[in-house]
Design a protein around this motif. Sequence first.
Motif, PDB file in Angstrom:
ATOM      1  N   GLU A  54       0.838  -1.214   0.000  1.00 43.54           N
ATOM      2  CA  GLU A  54       0.000   0.000   0.000  1.00 43.54           C
ATOM      3  C   GLU A  54       0.865   1.252   0.000  1.00 43.54           C
ATOM      4  OE1 GLU A  54      -2.637   1.798   0.057  1.00 43.54           O
ATOM      5  OE2 GLU A  54      -4.363   0.475   0.200  1.00 43.54           O
ATOM      6  N   ASP A  55       0.255   2.358  -0.459  1.00 45.37           N
ATOM      7  CA  ASP A  55       0.912   3.661  -0.338  1.00 45.37           C
ATOM      8  C   ASP A  55       0.092   4.616   0.521  1.00 45.37           C
ATOM      9  OD1 ASP A  55      -0.390   5.921  -2.601  1.00 45.37           O
ATOM     10  OD2 ASP A  55      -1.080   3.851  -2.547  1.00 45.37           O
ATOM     11  N   GLY A  56      -1.195   4.318   0.716  1.00 42.51           N
ATOM     12  CA  GLY A  56      -2.093   5.235   1.420  1.00 42.51           C
ATOM     13  C   GLY A  56      -2.247   4.921   2.894  1.00 42.51           C
ATOM     14  N   ILE A  57      -2.388   5.959   3.696  1.00 37.40           N
ATOM     15  CA  ILE A  57      -2.558   5.795   5.146  1.00 37.40           C
ATOM     16  C   ILE A  57      -3.819   4.983   5.448  1.00 37.40           C
ATOM     17  CG2 ILE A  57      -2.986   7.040   7.320  1.00 37.40           C
ATOM     18  CD1 ILE A  57      -1.350   9.402   5.933  1.00 37.40           C
ATOM     19  N   LEU A  58      -4.922   5.300   4.762  1.00 37.68           N
ATOM     20  CA  LEU A  58      -6.179   4.595   5.007  1.00 37.68           C
ATOM     21  C   LEU A  58      -6.074   3.126   4.618  1.00 37.68           C
ATOM     22  CD1 LEU A  58      -8.787   7.251   3.765  1.00 37.68           C
ATOM     23  CD2 LEU A  58      -7.910   6.902   6.066  1.00 37.68           C
ATOM     24  N   GLY A  59      -5.353   2.851   3.538  1.00 32.60           N
ATOM     25  CA  GLY A  59      -5.167   1.469   3.100  1.00 32.60           C
ATOM     26  C   GLY A  59      -4.322   0.678   4.077  1.00 32.60           C
ATOM     27  N   MET A  60      -3.287   1.312   4.615  1.00 33.59           N
ATOM     28  CA  MET A  60      -2.440   0.633   5.606  1.00 33.59           C
ATOM     29  C   MET A  60      -3.242   0.328   6.873  1.00 33.59           C
ATOM     30  SD  MET A  60       1.261   2.460   5.160  1.00 33.59           S
ATOM     31  CE  MET A  60       1.342   3.540   3.745  1.00 33.59           C
TER      32      MET A  60
ATOM     33  N   GLY B 223      -5.750  -7.680  10.057  1.00 32.80           N
ATOM     34  CA  GLY B 223      -4.806  -8.631  10.642  1.00 32.80           C
ATOM     35  C   GLY B 223      -3.772  -9.135   9.648  1.00 32.80           C
ATOM     36  N   MET B 224      -3.495  -8.324   8.634  1.00 31.72           N
ATOM     37  CA  MET B 224      -2.565  -8.715   7.575  1.00 31.72           C
ATOM     38  C   MET B 224      -1.199  -8.054   7.765  1.00 31.72           C
ATOM     39  SD  MET B 224      -5.198  -8.417   4.337  1.00 31.72           S
ATOM     40  CE  MET B 224      -6.648  -9.507   4.246  1.00 31.72           C
ATOM     41  N   MET B 225      -0.207  -8.631   7.131  1.00 35.83           N
ATOM     42  CA  MET B 225       1.110  -7.999   7.055  1.00 35.83           C
ATOM     43  C   MET B 225       0.985  -6.837   6.066  1.00 35.83           C
ATOM     44  SD  MET B 225       3.324 -11.549   6.685  1.00 35.83           S
ATOM     45  CE  MET B 225       2.013 -12.573   5.990  1.00 35.83           C
ATOM     46  N   VAL B 226       1.702  -5.754   6.309  1.00 36.14           N
ATOM     47  CA  VAL B 226       1.563  -4.598   5.414  1.00 36.14           C
ATOM     48  C   VAL B 226       2.917  -3.960   5.129  1.00 36.14           C
ATOM     49  CG1 VAL B 226       1.023  -3.024   7.324  1.00 36.14           C
ATOM     50  CG2 VAL B 226       0.311  -2.420   5.015  1.00 36.14           C
ATOM     51  N   VAL B 227       3.094  -3.554   3.864  1.00 39.88           N
ATOM     52  CA  VAL B 227       4.315  -2.881   3.420  1.00 39.88           C
ATOM     53  C   VAL B 227       3.939  -1.504   2.876  1.00 39.88           C
ATOM     54  CG1 VAL B 227       6.234  -2.933   1.772  1.00 39.88           C
ATOM     55  CG2 VAL B 227       5.433  -5.063   2.821  1.00 39.88           C
ATOM     56  N   ASP B 228       4.624  -0.477   3.367  1.00 40.15           N
ATOM     57  CA  ASP B 228       4.460   0.885   2.850  1.00 40.15           C
ATOM     58  C   ASP B 228       5.398   1.034   1.654  1.00 40.15           C
ATOM     59  OD1 ASP B 228       4.419   3.576   2.273  1.00 40.15           O
ATOM     60  OD2 ASP B 228       4.911   4.255   4.292  1.00 40.15           O
ATOM     61  N   VAL B 229       4.844   1.013   0.437  1.00 42.49           N
ATOM     62  CA  VAL B 229       5.694   1.018  -0.760  1.00 42.49           C
ATOM     63  C   VAL B 229       6.345   2.380  -1.016  1.00 42.49           C
ATOM     64  CG1 VAL B 229       4.362  -0.839  -1.847  1.00 42.49           C
ATOM     65  CG2 VAL B 229       3.821   1.552  -2.402  1.00 42.49           C
ATOM     66  N   THR B 230       5.863   3.430  -0.358  1.00 40.92           N
ATOM     67  CA  THR B 230       6.453   4.756  -0.599  1.00 40.92           C
ATOM     68  C   THR B 230       7.887   4.840  -0.073  1.00 40.92           C
ATOM     69  OG1 THR B 230       5.536   5.704   1.435  1.00 40.92           O
ATOM     70  CG2 THR B 230       4.206   5.915  -0.553  1.00 40.92           C
ATOM     71  N   GLU B 231       8.279   3.863   0.731  1.00 38.84           N
ATOM     72  CA  GLU B 231       9.676   3.813   1.199  1.00 38.84           C
ATOM     73  C   GLU B 231      10.618   3.344   0.081  1.00 38.84           C
ATOM     74  OE1 GLU B 231       9.796   1.322   4.645  1.00 38.84           O
ATOM     75  OE2 GLU B 231       8.504   2.641   5.829  1.00 38.84           O
ATOM     76  N   TYR B 232      10.025   2.890  -1.038  1.00 38.16           N
ATOM     77  CA  TYR B 232      10.821   2.308  -2.124  1.00 38.16           C
ATOM     78  C   TYR B 232      10.824   3.150  -3.399  1.00 38.16           C
ATOM     79  CZ  TYR B 232      10.785  -1.737   0.912  1.00 38.16           C
ATOM     80  OH  TYR B 232      10.951  -2.573   1.987  1.00 38.16           O
TER      81      TYR B 232
END
Length: 202
Positions: A173-179, A186-195
């Motif tokens: 995800e890239d969005g705050i609401l999506g994260m 209860g899922m694992m989440v990755v902030d793609v904006t770090e990439y």
Amino acid sequence: MIKKSLAINPKAKGLIFDLDGTLADTMPIHYIAWKNAAAKYGVNYTTELFIQMAGIPVYPSVEKINEIFGTNIDPKEMGDSKEAEFEKNMHLTPEIKVVTDLVREYHGKIPMAVGTGGSRRLSLKTLEIIGLKGYFDILVTSEDVANFKPHPETFLKCAELMGVDPSDCEVFEDGILGMQAAQTAGMMVVDVTEYYKVTIGQ
């Protein structure tokens, strides 16, 4: 500092990708479309507002604008105007390669889905533009859920259709609401904006 390489969690048994700002670098195009559509109604649509509302479907976004600015804009009228503005320039959308490389690497090896707040028609068109047509059997859009992000319904529906337990799903995800939605599910989440570098409003 931008992180170099993106990898999936070894525990992940299913991958879920947001679309706008995650697989496709559409956010600058969406921002200009919102800014132009809002200006017709005398609303100053800022980058801060855009970031705050990322992931909310188009008509509820207009309802939110009405709440914030005390306006009485017709959601369908302004929403359709914004979507038309976006569609004029969406052919310019580049893929976000650090994320799309993962899709190509794991296609056919692990269940994958797209969970987006966008419409089905424009989501399919976006996937085609970035060369990912046919990579996803599962696409959950704003038309498929009663509750949009940050509610977890979008991602939970993706997990259900993939046949994977939510705790075994990794969301990109890239969005705050999506994260927030992914965490609530209860899922694992990755902030793609770090990439990759975000260039909204520049």
